[in-house]
Design an enzyme around this catalytic site. Structure first.
Site, PDB file in Angstrom:
ATOM      1  N   GLU A 182      -1.197  -6.901  -2.520  1.00 44.43           N
ATOM      2  CA  GLU A 182      -2.448  -6.779  -3.250  1.00 44.43           C
ATOM      3  C   GLU A 182      -2.469  -5.500  -4.067  1.00 44.43           C
ATOM      4  O   GLU A 182      -1.872  -4.489  -3.673  1.00 44.43           O
ATOM      5  CB  GLU A 182      -3.632  -6.771  -2.267  1.00 44.43           C
ATOM      6  CG  GLU A 182      -3.801  -8.115  -1.586  1.00 44.43           C
ATOM      7  CD  GLU A 182      -4.928  -8.133  -0.569  1.00 44.43           C
ATOM      8  OE1 GLU A 182      -5.589  -9.172  -0.452  1.00 44.43           O
ATOM      9  OE2 GLU A 182      -5.152  -7.128   0.124  1.00 44.43           O
ATOM     10  N   CYS A 191      -4.545   0.689  -8.405  1.00 40.64           N
ATOM     11  CA  CYS A 191      -4.041   1.058  -7.088  1.00 40.64           C
ATOM     12  C   CYS A 191      -2.938   0.065  -6.736  1.00 40.64           C
ATOM     13  O   CYS A 191      -3.196  -1.128  -6.568  1.00 40.64           O
ATOM     14  CB  CYS A 191      -5.195   1.004  -6.083  1.00 40.64           C
ATOM     15  SG  CYS A 191      -4.700   1.388  -4.398  1.00 40.64           S
ATOM     16  N   CYS A 200       3.111  -2.602   6.206  1.00 39.44           N
ATOM     17  CA  CYS A 200       3.309  -1.164   6.410  1.00 39.44           C
ATOM     18  C   CYS A 200       3.712  -0.925   7.855  1.00 39.44           C
ATOM     19  O   CYS A 200       3.251  -1.614   8.763  1.00 39.44           O
ATOM     20  CB  CYS A 200       2.019  -0.400   6.109  1.00 39.44           C
ATOM     21  SG  CYS A 200       2.181   1.401   6.238  1.00 39.44           S
ATOM     22  N   CYS A 224      -1.482   2.951  11.319  1.00 42.06           N
ATOM     23  CA  CYS A 224      -2.751   3.681  11.399  1.00 42.06           C
ATOM     24  C   CYS A 224      -3.852   2.769  11.947  1.00 42.06           C
ATOM     25  O   CYS A 224      -4.032   1.636  11.494  1.00 42.06           O
ATOM     26  CB  CYS A 224      -3.147   4.227  10.027  1.00 42.06           C
ATOM     27  SG  CYS A 224      -1.961   5.403   9.342  1.00 42.06           S
ATOM     28  N   CYS A 237      -6.584   1.081   9.523  1.00 44.03           N
ATOM     29  CA  CYS A 237      -6.150   0.443   8.271  1.00 44.03           C
ATOM     30  C   CYS A 237      -5.742  -1.004   8.507  1.00 44.03           C
ATOM     31  O   CYS A 237      -4.974  -1.309   9.426  1.00 44.03           O
ATOM     32  CB  CYS A 237      -4.980   1.237   7.687  1.00 44.03           C
ATOM     33  SG  CYS A 237      -4.336   0.503   6.166  1.00 44.03           S
ATOM     34  N   CYS A 272     -10.331   1.003   0.168  1.00 46.45           N
ATOM     35  CA  CYS A 272      -9.288   1.694   0.919  1.00 46.45           C
ATOM     36  C   CYS A 272      -9.170   1.112   2.314  1.00 46.45           C
ATOM     37  O   CYS A 272     -10.155   1.004   3.036  1.00 46.45           O
ATOM     38  CB  CYS A 272      -9.615   3.176   1.073  1.00 46.45           C
ATOM     39  SG  CYS A 272      -9.639   4.072  -0.458  1.00 46.45           S
TER      40      CYS A 272
END
Ligand code: SAH
Length: 350
Positions: A91, A104, A111, A115, A118, A334
């Site tokens: 995305e 962005c 990933c 975290c 996230c 975010c």
């Protein structure tokens, strides 16, 4: 084998042109057609000889990632879901402001950093993106939205940890910042990292590089390690030392990103510790109120808390900006990028 011309550097194209028996300036023309002129059809590159174009077409194609889905936010942001050649999804987010546009971009599918706060972390690392797939997000959005390069900022702040895909990210960056390539100002390109000291040092040695943002998000090792597993390997002292040694150019500052999470890292004591930690750095601070994600118990901070936190930083003479959450209604804000795939049984963004 990758037969996509998009993502190749000028040096790559020069080798390729040489192989095909072309004079060096032909490779430069091809390079400018791709990155400066946004021309992705060999047939339309009429400044190249027909025979060169035909020999190129026999071995190569020019492909942008396929737009699988577009979601428009009420605030003007737009999220693009791209399908890559091998079926992976990433995305990217288009974020308009009064005076500029920010794209962005994702640097990895999924990933590995884990975290807590996230959504991308929950995918795990699916795979690295190639330079052409990173640039492809830029050019596909530019085509879809009719963007002029001069008005665009790029942040490597989408899915993935850019410093763990260093070479591809740097190749994409160099083309974006090359006056003969996309020709963005390098000051308008920012790489955001969860805080990998080796990668930060490596970036600092680059003669030409993007700006650097650090996702700090906590002021004690205990709380940072809980939120960001990377901190267990590279605790605050090590990260901050790498930041302090990062060679800034004149007028440049690091960006410290700090996601404010209710009752967890948003107290006055946190703000004071943050001020103390950042003292050795030339930096500005972006405060990002936590965007809640399904299945995670962390809560968004109260507005008054955000304001109080900011006030303490400003009183200590920091530039501290509260980042308005953009695209939250389409899960484009975010930490909300999770490449939910239509028809896969996963929940697509509403
Ligand atoms: N891996 C890189 C870039 C991707 S994260 C990095 O860590 O910087 C981009 C930013 O979004 C980081 O500053 C991260 O702290 C922030 N972020 C992640 N999840 C969030 C959430 N749920 N709400 C608000 N910000 C979040």
């Amino acid at each position: 084998v990758d037969d996509n011309l998009l993502g190749l550097t000028l040096a790559d194209l020069q080798l390729l042109g040489q192989d095909l028996g072309e004079r060096p300036f032909r490779a430069r023309q091809l390079y400018r057609n791709l990155y400066r002129r946004h021309c992705f059809s060999l047939a339309e590159m009429t400044d190249l000889s027909r025979s060169f174009r035909e020999r190129l077409a026999g071995r190569f194609t020019i492909r942008l990632p396929a737009v699988e889905r577009r979601d428009r936010s009420g605030d003007g942001a737009e999220k693009f879901l791209f399908r890559l050649d091998d079926g992976h999804f990433v995305e990217s987010v288009f974020i308009p402001d009064e005076d500029r546009i920010t794209l962005c971009l994702s640097t990895q599918a999924g990933c590995a950093m884990g975290c807590e706060f996230c959504a991308t972390a929950r995918l795990g690392l699916q795979r690295q993106l190639g330079a052409g797939e990173i640039l492809g997000q830029y050019y596909a959005i530019a085509a879809a939205r009719g963007l002029r390069d001069q008005a665009v900022n790029v942040v490597f702040m989408g899915m993935g940890e850019p410093l763990l895909n260093y070479d591809a990210v740097m190749t994409a960056f160099r083309i974006l910042a090359d006056p003969e390539g996309t020709a963005l100002s390098r000051r308008k390109i920012t790489l955001s990292t969860c805080g990998l000291p080796d990668g930060i040092r490596r970036l600092g040695l680059e003669p030409v590089r993007s700006r650097l943002a650090i996702s700090l998000n906590a002021t004690t090792d205990e709380s940072r390690s809980r939120l960001m597993p990377v901190n267990r390997r590279h605790p605050l002292a090590e990260l901050l030392a790498a930041c302090a040694e990062f060679p800034l150019i004149r007028g440049e500052r690091l960006t410290i990103e700090y996601v404010l999470i209710r009752d967890l890292n948003d107290t006055d004591a946190d703000a004071r510790r943050l001020i103390r930690l950042l003292r050795p750095l030339r930096c500005k601070i972006n405060l990002i109120p936590y965007n809640e994600i399904p299945g995670v118990l962390l809560r968004a901070p109260l507005e008054a808390r955000v304001a109080a936190f900011q006030t303490l930083l400003v009183a200590a003479h920091y530039t501290a900006i509260v980042r308005k959450s953009r695209g939250a209604d389409i899960r484009a804000a975010c930490g909300q990028l999770a490449a939910a795939v239509p028809g896969s049984g996963e929940t697509p963004p509403e």
